[in-house]
Design a protein around this motif. Structure first.
Motif, PDB file in Angstrom:
ATOM      1  N   TYR A 407      43.378  36.268  40.627  1.00  0.00           N
ATOM      2  CA  TYR A 407      42.170  35.987  40.057  1.00  0.00           C
ATOM      3  C   TYR A 407      41.617  37.249  38.941  1.00  0.00           C
ATOM      4  N   ARG A 408      41.351  36.700  37.674  1.00  0.00           N
ATOM      5  CA  ARG A 408      40.688  37.635  36.845  1.00  0.00           C
ATOM      6  C   ARG A 408      39.255  37.978  36.850  1.00  0.00           C
ATOM      7  N   LEU A 409      38.750  39.269  37.016  1.00  0.00           N
ATOM      8  CA  LEU A 409      37.231  39.073  37.137  1.00  0.00           C
ATOM      9  C   LEU A 409      36.636  39.615  35.807  1.00  0.00           C
ATOM     10  N   ASP A 410      35.515  39.120  35.359  1.00  0.00           N
ATOM     11  CA  ASP A 410      34.945  39.328  34.146  1.00  0.00           C
ATOM     12  C   ASP A 410      33.506  39.431  34.083  1.00  0.00           C
ATOM     13  N   ASP A 411      32.915  40.237  33.148  1.00  0.00           N
ATOM     14  CA  ASP A 411      31.665  40.416  33.223  1.00  0.00           C
ATOM     15  C   ASP A 411      30.597  39.215  32.800  1.00  0.00           C
ATOM     16  N   ASN A 412      29.884  38.657  33.242  1.00  0.00           N
ATOM     17  CA  ASN A 412      29.074  37.516  32.968  1.00  0.00           C
ATOM     18  C   ASN A 412      27.645  37.769  32.909  1.00  0.00           C
ATOM     19  N   LYS A 417      32.182  37.151  37.351  1.00  0.00           N
ATOM     20  CA  LYS A 417      32.768  35.708  37.164  1.00  0.00           C
ATOM     21  C   LYS A 417      34.294  35.808  37.560  1.00  0.00           C
ATOM     22  N   GLY A 418      34.940  34.999  38.339  1.00  0.00           N
ATOM     23  CA  GLY A 418      36.251  34.949  38.855  1.00  0.00           C
ATOM     24  C   GLY A 418      36.963  33.610  38.158  1.00  0.00           C
ATOM     25  N   THR A 419      38.167  33.996  37.504  1.00  0.00           N
ATOM     26  CA  THR A 419      38.809  32.947  36.870  1.00  0.00           C
ATOM     27  C   THR A 419      40.362  32.876  37.596  1.00  0.00           C
ATOM     28  N   LEU A 420      40.664  31.822  38.350  1.00  0.00           N
ATOM     29  CA  LEU A 420      42.094  31.804  38.656  1.00  0.00           C
ATOM     30  C   LEU A 420      43.264  31.650  37.694  1.00  0.00           C
ATOM     31  N   VAL A 421      44.090  32.490  37.690  1.00  0.00           N
ATOM     32  CA  VAL A 421      45.227  32.795  36.523  1.00  0.00           C
ATOM     33  C   VAL A 421      46.537  32.713  37.039  1.00  0.00           C
ATOM     34  N   ARG A 422      46.748  32.404  38.414  1.00  0.00           N
ATOM     35  CA  ARG A 422      48.187  32.266  38.949  1.00  0.00           C
ATOM     36  C   ARG A 422      48.207  31.825  40.310  1.00  0.00           C
ATOM     37  N   ASP A 423      48.928  31.026  40.976  1.00  0.00           N
ATOM     38  CA  ASP A 423      48.900  30.373  42.179  1.00  0.00           C
ATOM     39  C   ASP A 423      50.589  30.211  42.726  1.00  0.00           C
ATOM     40  N   PHE A 424      50.691  30.764  43.532  1.00  0.00           N
ATOM     41  CA  PHE A 424      52.146  30.747  44.244  1.00  0.00           C
ATOM     42  C   PHE A 424      52.055  31.281  45.788  1.00  0.00           C
ATOM     43  N   ARG A 425      53.336  31.111  46.355  1.00  0.00           N
ATOM     44  CA  ARG A 425      53.171  31.430  47.794  1.00  0.00           C
ATOM     45  C   ARG A 425      54.480  31.818  48.374  1.00  0.00           C
ATOM     46  N   VAL A 426      54.719  32.359  49.670  1.00  0.00           N
ATOM     47  CA  VAL A 426      55.473  32.861  50.216  1.00  0.00           C
ATOM     48  C   VAL A 426      55.639  31.838  51.563  1.00  0.00           C
ATOM     49  N   ASN A 427      56.756  31.795  52.147  1.00  0.00           N
ATOM     50  CA  ASN A 427      56.912  30.911  53.459  1.00  0.00           C
ATOM     51  C   ASN A 427      56.065  30.862  54.642  1.00  0.00           C
ATOM     52  N   THR A 428      55.638  32.201  54.901  1.00  0.00           N
ATOM     53  CA  THR A 428      55.051  32.157  56.261  1.00  0.00           C
ATOM     54  C   THR A 428      53.917  33.159  55.904  1.00  0.00           C
ATOM     55  N   GLN A 429      53.216  33.593  57.014  1.00  0.00           N
ATOM     56  CA  GLN A 429      51.961  34.415  56.894  1.00  0.00           C
ATOM     57  C   GLN A 429      52.024  35.676  56.427  1.00  0.00           C
ATOM     58  N   PRO A 430      51.147  36.150  55.162  1.00  0.00           N
ATOM     59  CA  PRO A 430      51.385  37.394  54.530  1.00  0.00           C
ATOM     60  C   PRO A 430      49.754  38.024  54.956  1.00  0.00           C
ATOM     61  N   GLU A 431      49.642  39.176  54.613  1.00  0.00           N
ATOM     62  CA  GLU A 431      48.384  39.886  54.601  1.00  0.00           C
ATOM     63  C   GLU A 431      48.538  41.181  53.725  1.00  0.00           C
TER      64      GLU A 431
END
Length: 581
Positions: A407-412, A417-431
């Motif tokens: 997410y990108r955070l901006d002054d509103n 305000k948060g804007t989703l800029v990328r969505d990806f994954r790994v195969n199992t549980q991360p933290e």
């Protein structure tokens, strides 16, 4: 006379002659304890035991319940046992830091661990922890090489425990009475030979366990060999011979499969935060906020995942508790323009709302206040870290199913305000995760797999490289990740499975630099760390105590004294010295 199984007499060949106590020279009776004709105690003593190396004699004076220790004829330590009747005592020398501990057991299901020596003998013992042990425990012995504590449960069972203070408090059944095993008669004494052979003196037999000091029993089960011993009360084993009721017979040559626990160098914490108010899994992840005007007044933010974000000073005093709900991971970045003012920002993964909680930090005082939330589509939000590329502020969050959002955070108009800029994954549980603002890299821990490196630029394809795999050095779960931004940046990971921390170069090809543990600081009364979740590092000097920065880590098992979880603070120069950086 109570049976005494002396480790010196279990020593093989030449080693036996080098040890101070020989069985023929120890005289134990109702009149007292003598060695080489010298009276050490007048009157009854019980129990009596020797250290694994045979250099230390231990006995409890029944007249005044004083536990006494000798090296040769010199008494080196004594302390009263005031809250239990001692059934068994054994010593343990930690291979991690060389400190000497005593395990003091009663026959009512309880025991204590005392610290009695570090670089010097202590004037009084430090009581480290209370032990929950079997009812009617009758004997104990330790093995330093495998970090093991052996306890007998009367005539019912023989158990192996982890002897290290910070190790996971689990036990392993070695032998049991019928129908579950072949154990026969009450256990009178236990000892471990230097080669790792565990010897048990029973009412009717001498039992040998050649593979007992392995961390896990062999696939075929714990091997056991019994020598019959009709009615003998005193056992003496000299070299490879056993005196069983006056009959001397040779001990069989056994293939002993001994286990040597890897020795991992240690550093020490010099401060710690106030513990959680309840025992159990509560504290999770720290983040360091730097006061640039007064560095010694910097803060450590920490998540209490039962329902709050807490703020501490560098002495560990709690300054604020913001009861905002179940926040799990937290991170900090500084110098963000919001509503026409410059503020510092902390964000946390909020597990009640599956959202990103956003906090403002006053640049002058370090006071923290809640700004609001950024909702996410995640179903089970978990890990979080922040990224600050030029002119922007971003947040990475992940889900237990492996999904990662950026997410990108901006002054509103004074709000976030948060804007989703990328969505990806790994195969199992991360933290755990951390972003390198200077070099545009994002590191992510996949708990059972290893550490991934990604390009942090949200305009690039999220193709990751696995830079460190779970294995002999890095043990699952891979938990917290943090960066030391010195001249040669260092990536540190919490290797939760063996209570250690692994350091890598933060530059390709991400060379392994070493590993370390955080051990007991007995002088300051601060225990080591174990089962660590989150960590954080700053490379900036925070006063005289932290000249090359600070490492903050969550402690999953607080031992001294046993209390709720907390965070430990370590000068990073100690880590650099250990890693020879």
């Amino acid at each position: 006379m109570k049976a005494l199984l002396t480790l010196t007499l279990l020593a093989q060949g030449a080693l036996a002659s080098q040890l101070p106590y020989q069985g023929s020279e120890l005289d134990i009776s109702q009149q007292g304890l003598s060695w080489q004709g010298k009276t050490l105690v007048k009157g009854a003593v019980d129990p009596v035991n020797l250290s694994q190396d045979g250099a230390l004699l231990m006995a409890v004076d029944k007249a005044d319940q004083q536990l006494r220790l000798w090296q040769g004829a010199k008494e080196v330590f004594s302390a009263p046992v005031t809250d239990r009747v001692v059934e068994a005592v054994c010593s343990y020398q930690s291979p991690r830091d060389g400190s000497l501990h005593l395990f003091i057991l009663d026959d009512r299901g309880s025991g204590e661990e005392w610290l009695v020596k570090t670089s010097h003998w202590l004037k009084a013992p430090k009581r480290l922890r209370t032990l929950n042990i079997p009812y009617k425990s009758t004997a104990c012995a330790t093995d330093s090489a495998s970090e093991s504590l052996f306890i007998s449960e009367d005539d019912q069972a023989l158990w192996r425990y982890s002897a290290e203070l910070e190790a996971e408090p689990k036990r392993q059944l070695l032998d049991a009475a019928a129908p579950f095993g072949a154990l026969s008669g009450e256990t009178k004494a236990l000892a471990v030979r230097p080669d790792g052979l565990l010897v048990r003196l029973g009412t009717h037999s001498l039992d040998l366990y050649p593979n007992a000091t392995r961390p896990k029993a062999p696939e075929q089960g714990t091997q056991r060999l019994t020598l019959s011993k009709p009615g003998a009360e005193l056992l003496a084993v000299n070299g490879d011979s056993a005196n069983l009721g006056g009959t001397v017979q040779a001990l069989p040559k056994l293939a002993v499969s001994h286990y040597q626990a890897p020795v991992i160098a240690e550093v020490q914490a010099i401060s710690q935060t106030l513990p959680a108010d309840r025992i159990g899994d509560a504290m999770d992840d720290p983040a360091i906020w730097v006061n640039h005007q007064h560095p010694e007044q910097s803060r450590v933010l920490g998540t209490d995942k039962r329902g709050a974000l807490e703020v501490y000073d560098l002495n560990g005093k709690r300054l604020q508790r913001l009861a905002v709900g179940r926040v799990n991971n937290v991170d900090v970045r500084q110098g963000f323009r919001l509503g026409g003012k410059t503020v510092d920002i902390a964000t946390a993964s909020h597990r009640d709302h599956n959202a990103i909680s956003v906090f403002a930090i006053a640049p002058d005082s370090g006071d923290v206040s809640l700004l609001g939330e950024v909702p996410t589509p995640l179903k089970d939000i978990y890990g979080l870290c922040m990224y600050q590329p030029q002119g922007q502020l971003q947040v990475f969050v992940n889900d237990k199913n492996g999904r990662v959002l950026q997410y990108r955070l901006d002054d509103n108009q004074g709000a976030i305000k948060g804007t989703l800029v990328r969505d990806f994954r790994v195969n199992t549980q991360p933290e755990g995760c951390v972003a390198d603002d200077k070099r545009g890299r994002f590191f992510l821990g996949e708990e059972d797999v290893g550490i991934w490196a990604f390009n942090a630029d949200d305009t690039q394809a999220p193709a990751g490289t696995l830079i460190a795999k779970v294995g002999p050095m890095l043990h699952a779960d891979v938990e917290g990740l943090a960066l030391w931004q010195g001249q040669r940046p260092i990536l540190v990971a919490s290797s939760q499975g063996n209570d250690s921390y692994v350091a890598y170069s933060a530059l390709p090809p991400y060379q392994l630099l070493g590993r370390f543990r955080i051990g007991l600081n007995s002088e300051a009364g601060i225990d080591g760390t174990s089962e660590t979740d989150g960590i954080d590092i700053t490379s900036l000097a925070l006063g005289k105590a932290y000249p090359q920065g600070l490492l903050a880590v969550q402690d999953g098992r607080k031992r001294l004294p046993e209390q709720g979880q907390n965070f430990k603070l370590v000068p990073f120069d100690a880590v650099l010295k250990l890693l020879q950086q």
